[in-house]
Scaffold this active site. Structure first.
Site, PDB file in Angstrom:
ATOM      1  N   TRP A  29       0.823  -1.200   0.000  1.00 25.95           N
ATOM      2  CA  TRP A  29       0.000   0.000   0.000  1.00 25.95           C
ATOM      3  C   TRP A  29       0.856   1.248   0.000  1.00 25.95           C
ATOM      4  O   TRP A  29       0.532   2.254  -0.659  1.00 25.95           O
ATOM      5  CB  TRP A  29      -0.992   0.002   1.167  1.00 25.95           C
ATOM      6  CG  TRP A  29      -2.041  -1.051   0.953  1.00 25.95           C
ATOM      7  CD1 TRP A  29      -2.204  -2.204   1.662  1.00 25.95           C
ATOM      8  CD2 TRP A  29      -3.038  -1.068  -0.084  1.00 25.95           C
ATOM      9  NE1 TRP A  29      -3.244  -2.944   1.137  1.00 25.95           N
ATOM     10  CE2 TRP A  29      -3.776  -2.278   0.080  1.00 25.95           C
ATOM     11  CE3 TRP A  29      -3.382  -0.205  -1.120  1.00 25.95           C
ATOM     12  CZ2 TRP A  29      -4.839  -2.618  -0.771  1.00 25.95           C
ATOM     13  CZ3 TRP A  29      -4.438  -0.536  -1.952  1.00 25.95           C
ATOM     14  CH2 TRP A  29      -5.147  -1.726  -1.780  1.00 25.95           C
ATOM     15  N   ASP A  87      -1.063   6.416   6.450  1.00 33.29           N
ATOM     16  CA  ASP A  87      -2.209   5.607   6.078  1.00 33.29           C
ATOM     17  C   ASP A  87      -2.438   4.650   7.252  1.00 33.29           C
ATOM     18  O   ASP A  87      -1.588   3.816   7.552  1.00 33.29           O
ATOM     19  CB  ASP A  87      -1.871   4.844   4.791  1.00 33.29           C
ATOM     20  CG  ASP A  87      -2.971   3.895   4.333  1.00 33.29           C
ATOM     21  OD1 ASP A  87      -3.927   3.663   5.097  1.00 33.29           O
ATOM     22  OD2 ASP A  87      -2.850   3.372   3.213  1.00 33.29           O
ATOM     23  N   LYS A 129     -12.610  -1.560   7.577  1.00 37.18           N
ATOM     24  CA  LYS A 129     -11.944  -2.554   8.429  1.00 37.18           C
ATOM     25  C   LYS A 129     -12.402  -2.358   9.875  1.00 37.18           C
ATOM     26  O   LYS A 129     -13.202  -3.127  10.384  1.00 37.18           O
ATOM     27  CB  LYS A 129     -10.436  -2.446   8.279  1.00 37.18           C
ATOM     28  CG  LYS A 129     -10.009  -2.672   6.812  1.00 37.18           C
ATOM     29  CD  LYS A 129      -8.671  -2.116   6.509  1.00 37.18           C
ATOM     30  CE  LYS A 129      -8.374  -1.935   5.050  1.00 37.18           C
ATOM     31  NZ  LYS A 129      -8.526  -3.062   4.162  1.00 37.18           N
TER      32      LYS A 129
HETATM   33  C1  LIG Z   1      -3.321   0.103   4.265  1.00 36.80           C
HETATM   34  C2  LIG Z   1      -4.288   0.275   3.136  1.00 36.80           C
HETATM   35  N1  LIG Z   1      -4.217   1.382   2.381  1.00 36.80           N
HETATM   36  C3  LIG Z   1      -5.053   1.591   1.359  1.00 36.80           C
HETATM   37  C4  LIG Z   1      -6.002   0.665   1.019  1.00 36.80           C
HETATM   38  C5  LIG Z   1      -6.938   0.948  -0.124  1.00 36.80           C
HETATM   39  O1  LIG Z   1      -8.129   1.337   0.418  1.00 36.80           O
HETATM   40  P1  LIG Z   1      -9.413   1.690  -0.453  1.00 36.80           P
HETATM   41  O2  LIG Z   1      -9.853   0.407  -1.084  1.00 36.80           O
HETATM   42  O3  LIG Z   1     -10.353   2.244   0.568  1.00 36.80           O
HETATM   43  O4  LIG Z   1      -9.016   2.695  -1.466  1.00 36.80           O
HETATM   44  C6  LIG Z   1      -6.132  -0.503   1.770  1.00 36.80           C
HETATM   45  C7  LIG Z   1      -7.173  -1.502   1.433  1.00 36.80           C
HETATM   46  O5  LIG Z   1      -7.207  -2.609   1.902  1.00 36.80           O
HETATM   47  C8  LIG Z   1      -5.240  -0.702   2.842  1.00 36.80           C
HETATM   48  O6  LIG Z   1      -5.317  -1.810   3.586  1.00 36.80           O
END
Ligand SMILES: Cc1ncc(COP(=O)(O)O)c(C=O)c1O
Length: 375
Positions: free
Chosen positions: A118, A187, A211
Site C-alpha cells: 500500500w 495511512d 476494516k
Molecule cells: C493500508 C491500506 N491502504 C489503502 C487501502 C486501499 O483502500 P481503499 O480500497 O479504501 O481505497 C487498503 C485496502 O485494503 C489498505 O489496507
C-alpha cells in the site's frame, strides 16, 4: 459539538450468534450488535419514519447523527480540537492523491517510506502529482520496518508518508517515527481504533472505513488544522481538505449511511471499553495466533517479530497442495475469507476489532488438527 443523542447499546446486545467467522481483510467483519441495531433502525430511525439512507444530509436528524459519530471518534482517539476530522469518499486510494494535493509545499518534494504494497501504491500515485517524490526507504521483501537511522530523508520535504500497518504484508511500525518539523502522514486504514494512536505525532492520518470503522464508502481524514492552508490551487473540491473542513464534510452529499454505521461502531467500541481495552484483546488474539504459527512445522510467517501486525496475520503452508487443502478445509469449517491477497497468495487472517477471540481460538484449533493430520 452537540450533545450525544444516540442511546448507548446495552451489554446484553453485545453477543449475537453468527454462522461463520469472517477473516476478510476488508470489507471486514462488523460487530454483530451494530448490525442488529442497524436492522432495528433500518425503516424508522428514532421515530422519524425514515431510514437514515433516506434522510437529507442537511437535515437536523442526519446532522445529529454525523456530529454524534464525530464526537465519539474524537473521544475514542483523544483527537485534540486543533485537528479536523473529515468524513469523505474515495477510499484510502483517493487519499493517495489527497495527501500530495493538500500537503505539498513550494519545494514540491515529499518523502515516502515504503514497507509494503500500500505504501508503494501511495508513492506511485503521489509521483503523478509532485515534482519529486523521494523514496526515503523501501523494504524488499516487505518483512520489516527499517530503523529511522537508515532513512534518507530530504531536507525540504513537505511531509513524510508511512503506512502504519501494511495490510497485505502484515507489517506494522513498532514505534511512531519522529520527523521533527516535517509533518508525518500515515495511512492507518488497517490499524485505526485497534490500539491507541497518538494523533498529535502526525500532521495527518487517513483510513478507508471498511476494516475497523464501518462499511466501505467512507474515508476518514484527521488533519492538523494548521496544515489546511496548503491545498494546491487546482485541487478538485471533493479532494480539497480545506474546503471539506469548512463545509463540515458536506460540500457535496457525504456517504450518509456509512457515516451512520460508523457512529454505531464507535458506540459499540465505547461500550466494550474503548481503544485501550480492545487493544489488549487484539494483542492477546495476535499473540496466540503467532504462537500457533511459530510452534508449528507447517505454517510460516516471515515478518520480523517486532513488526508483526496485530490486525493482519499472513502465513504460508508447507506446500501449495497443503495450502489449498487448508483453505478448503477452513472454509468448510466456517472460517472464511482466509485466502491471502491476490498479489502474494498464501493465507491471511485479518483479526480486526470485531473478530471475537473465539474466532481466533477456532482458527488455532483448526490449524492444530490440520497439523496433526499432515505434519
Ligand atoms: C493500508 C491500506 N491502504 C489503502 C487501502 C486501499 O483502500 P481503499 O480500497 O479504501 O481505497 C487498503 C485496502 O485494503 C489498505 O489496507
Amino acid at each position: 459539538m452537540s450533545q450525544i443523542t444516540q442511546p448507548q447499546m446495552v451489554q446484553s446486545e453485545l453477543v449475537a450468534p453468527r454462522t461463520i467467522y469472517n477473516f476478510s481483510a476488508g470489507p471486514g467483519v462488523l460487530p454483530a450488535p451494530v448490525l442488529l441495531k442497524a436492522q432495528e433502525e433500518l425503516l424508522d430511525w428514532h421515530g422519524t419514519g425514515m431510514s437514515v439512507m433516506e434522510m437529507s444530509h442537511r437535515g437536523k436528524d442526519f446532522i445529529s447523527i454525523a456530529e454524534d459519530a464525530e464526537a465519539r471518534l474524537r473521544a475514542l482517539m483523544r483527537i485534540p480540537d486543533s485537528y479536523k476530522v473529515l468524513f469523505l469518499q474515495g477510499g484510502a486510494t483517493g487519499q493517495f492523491v489527497g495527501v500530495p494535493a493538500n500537503l505539498s509545499t513550494a519545494s514540491g518534494i515529499a518523502d515516502y517510506v515504503i514497507t509494503g504494497q500500500w505504501g508503494q501504491k501511495a508513492y506511485t500515485e503521489a509521483s503523478k502529482y509532485l515534482d519529486k517524490v523521494n523514496v526515503a526507504a523501501r523494504t524488499d521483501p516487505h518483512t520489516y520496518v527499517p530503523p529511522q537511522s537508515e532513512w534518507r530523508l530530504s531536507r525540504d520535504a513537505a511531509y513524510v508518508h508511512i503506512t502504519l500497518n501494511e495490510t497485505v504484508n502484515g507489517v506494522v511500525f513498532d514505534k511512531i517515527p519522529d520527523t521533527g518539523d516535517v509533518p508525518l502522514v500515515a495511512d492507518v486504514s488497517s490499524i485505526i481504533l485497534s490500539e491507541p494512536i497518538d494523533v498529535t505525532k502526525f500532521g495527518a492520518i487517513y483510513a478507508g472505513a471498511q476494516k475497523n470503522i464501518g462499511p466501505a464508502g467512507l474515508t476518514v481524514v484527521i488533519v492538523a488544522e494548521d496544515l489546511l492552508a496548503r491545498t494546491r490551487p487546482r485541487t478538485p473540491q471533493v479532494w480539497d481538505w480545506y474546503a471539506m473542513a469548512k463545509a463540515g464534510s458536506k460540500l457535496n452529499t457525504p456517504p450518509t449511511y456509512a457515516w451512520y454505521i460508523a457512529g454505531l461502531v464507535f458506540a459499540w467500541l465505547q461500550d466494550v471499553g474503548g481503544v485501550q481495552a480492545i487493544a489488549e484483546v487484539n494483542r492477546r488474539k495476535a499473540d496466540k495466533l503467532y504462537a500457533a504459527i511459530d510452534g508449528s512445522s507447517l505454517f510460516v510467517n516471515p515478518v520480523a517479530v517486532a513488526n508483526r501486525s496485530r490486525m493482519n496475520v499472513p502465513f504460508t503452508v508447507a506446500t501449495p497442495e497443503l495450502e489449498n487443502e487448508f483453505l478448503t478445509g477452513t472454509t468448510e469449517a466456517g472460517l472464511v475469507e482466509l485466502t491471502g491477497h491476490r498479489s502474494v497468495g498464501g493465507v491471511r487472517a485479518s483479526i480486526y476489532n470485531a473478530m471475537p477471540e473465539a474466532g481466533v481460538d477456532a482458527l488455532i484449533a483448526f490449524m492444530k488438527e490440520f497439523e496433526n493430520a499432515h505434519g
